[in-house]
Design a protein around this motif. Sequence first.
Motif, PDB file in Angstrom:
ATOM      1  N   ILE A 260      46.334   3.782 -24.708  1.00  0.00           N
ATOM      2  CA  ILE A 260      46.355   4.058 -26.146  1.00  0.00           C
ATOM      3  C   ILE A 260      45.957   5.498 -26.410  1.00  0.00           C
ATOM      4  O   ILE A 260      44.874   5.935 -26.025  1.00  0.00           O
ATOM      5  N   VAL A 261      46.844   6.235 -27.063  1.00  0.00           N
ATOM      6  CA  VAL A 261      46.511   7.560 -27.580  1.00  0.00           C
ATOM      7  C   VAL A 261      46.279   7.336 -29.071  1.00  0.00           C
ATOM      8  O   VAL A 261      47.193   6.913 -29.778  1.00  0.00           O
ATOM      9  N   SER A 262      45.060   7.533 -29.528  1.00  0.00           N
ATOM     10  CA  SER A 262      44.852   7.247 -30.949  1.00  0.00           C
ATOM     11  C   SER A 262      43.921   8.249 -31.568  1.00  0.00           C
ATOM     12  O   SER A 262      42.991   8.741 -30.927  1.00  0.00           O
ATOM     13  N   CYS A 263      44.171   8.574 -32.812  1.00  0.00           N
ATOM     14  CA  CYS A 263      43.422   9.650 -33.433  1.00  0.00           C
ATOM     15  C   CYS A 263      42.088   9.125 -33.935  1.00  0.00           C
ATOM     16  O   CYS A 263      41.921   7.946 -34.217  1.00  0.00           O
ATOM     17  N   PRO A 264      41.106  10.012 -33.975  1.00  0.00           N
ATOM     18  CA  PRO A 264      39.752   9.618 -34.361  1.00  0.00           C
ATOM     19  C   PRO A 264      39.642   9.353 -35.866  1.00  0.00           C
ATOM     20  O   PRO A 264      38.663   8.812 -36.305  1.00  0.00           O
TER      21      PRO A 264
END
Lengths: 349, 349
Positions: A260-264
């Motif tokens: 998972i690449v997910s923004c903060p």
Amino acid sequence: MRRASRAVRAGRLLIGGGFPVSVQTMWKKPLSSDALQEAAAGLRELERVGCDLVRFAVPDMASAECLGALAAESPLPLAADIHFDHRLALRCLDFSVAKIRINPGNIGEEWKVRDVVAKARDAGVCLRIGVNAGSLPHGLAAEHDVPAAMVKAAEEELAVMARLDFTEVVVSLKSSDVEQTIEANRLFASRCDYPLHVGVTEAGPLIPGIVKSALGIGGLLKEGIGDTVRVSLSASSLEEVIAGLEILRATRVRRDGVEIVSCPRCGRSSFDVHLFLEEVSDFIHGIKKPLTVAVMGCVVNGPGEAKKADIGITGAGKMAIIFKEGRAHRTVPFEEAASAFREEVEKLL
Amino acid sequence: MRRASRAVRAGRLLIGGGFPVSVQTMWKKPLSSDALQEAAAGLRELERVGCDLVRFAVPDMASAECLGALAAESPLPLAADIHFDHRLALRCLDFSVAKIRINPGNIGEEWKVRDVVAKARDAGVCLRIGVNAGSLPHGLAAEHDVPAAMVKAAEEELAVMARLDFTEVVVSLKSSDVEQTIEANRLFASRCDYPLHVGVTEAGPLIPGIVKSALGIGGLLKEGIGDTVRVSLSASSLEEVIAGLEILRATRVRRDGVEIVSCPRCGRSSFDVHLFLEEVSDFIHGIKKPLTVAVMGCVVNGPGEAKKADIGITGAGKMAIIFKEGRAHRTVPFEEAASAFREEVEKLL
């Protein structure tokens, strides 16, 4: 390159010998006949997210009986964790357990180890020699070079096994100190080919525990050392397994499952990335196929990351855009984002 | 050994030049006049646990005004995060912000950067050039060697700054890929002495995000690279700060604060270590003095770990034993364990 180690069998799981690095955890509650149903359900859930083996503390005979009952129905190989009393190990070996862990620091005289070995051989069960810096045998506890003392403790026990011609052994050398753990495993790995169970012991609560485990276990895996891993957290078994799998993925030791690449999230985003991730997290953890998934809040990095991923979603104003194969594929309102996303991921499976 | 970098000032914080590696986070909600009180309380809490700087997204003029109001009262230096519109940076520089982050990938023509630099110089405010693999400038986005392209993007921007004789600059090179992040920072670090803000961007939800950050940030810190860090998680700012501090502690870059050695709990333990840790966690995160604290469930490794720690507690049957200076110091029932422990820790502070 991965260190060459011999393969040892724990039920249907093979440890070492070039087989995939496995992930294990430990059950956190006492075993009693009242708790068997809960434990059985827990094992099914751990198996679903990718756990390979579960260990149970066996502090008394009643626990040994319960473990036996559980092992008969378990979807996963089970290990028994024995301290102080070798008779508990002997009783567990009457059941279909896959592995027995003993601690040379507290199991006592050599004949006790010999009895356990003889019965394990007959049952086709492997042993783990678990050396722990916090409970070294008396003669070694005072040594200044802790990693060397840990290796010595393991080797003394292995010498007993070797005299009995028993080699179905996995070894662990754990300290609550990251560098001691790395050094002890490095030293041991350079001296023999027993498969290694790696972990930082008593690593702490969730956040510090994952930090230490990623540095310790991840550091060793990057050097090719480690055949099975256990992340030890003052948190749930499920979190231990997820952390273990993530360490394997981040070090590229295993590539199955979802990255998972997910923004903060920040003040810029109108799309609630945290809520979305909570909604899809259970679904995502059950996926075994290697997939990169991007979950982004806004148009700053959203389209860039979403295009690179196998499937991506990014907030853009009041709508969410789902990307597939590098192209915008579908635009949905936020409240439909989780279900639309699940639909699109399922098409990829 | 730590890489030699020049020191840059962000309000009362010094970044680089051998000053302590600092920990920062980003505020996760939009700024509006209604949300100012919540943000001010959040800043106080972040300061209490050891955060050194907080960044706010400034997507519009209203946010810039709010940030200005907040900065006037903030216990911590604040940074403004600007994308697309350099006029937002100019407005922020009318207030007591400590730092402006701009992204060369989307700020536009050189004269815009020049205007921001001129005003930052007058205000004594530093800039961060934040290069992100997900939003590289158009000419570089297609390059195959991503780390090299990231370094090039930073250096193109730094060339503009150098022509303006402006050196109050911190640089970050972030990718959601751990190895790209490490390689980009390594390459950049070898070429100049600008201080580095390090982090793995869009690292994911709590567990995978901490794993990637520990490997990426921790890996760089172990090589001596990194002057300020931000852990980027799809989780709270508080969790980002705690994770950042834990990475600094685990890599021995900073030694202040509490290191917790705590057992994962198993079927052997009657002392509820998880509950105990929840009860003391808030208290522990506020401690700045370097202390090792052991929280153990039972007598297997409990006394060993508790004796090595500055203060330790371990379950033993139906009671908990508090250890100090390597000796059993006090025995209390479980329900008094948290308060007795707090008392004993306070005596050490």
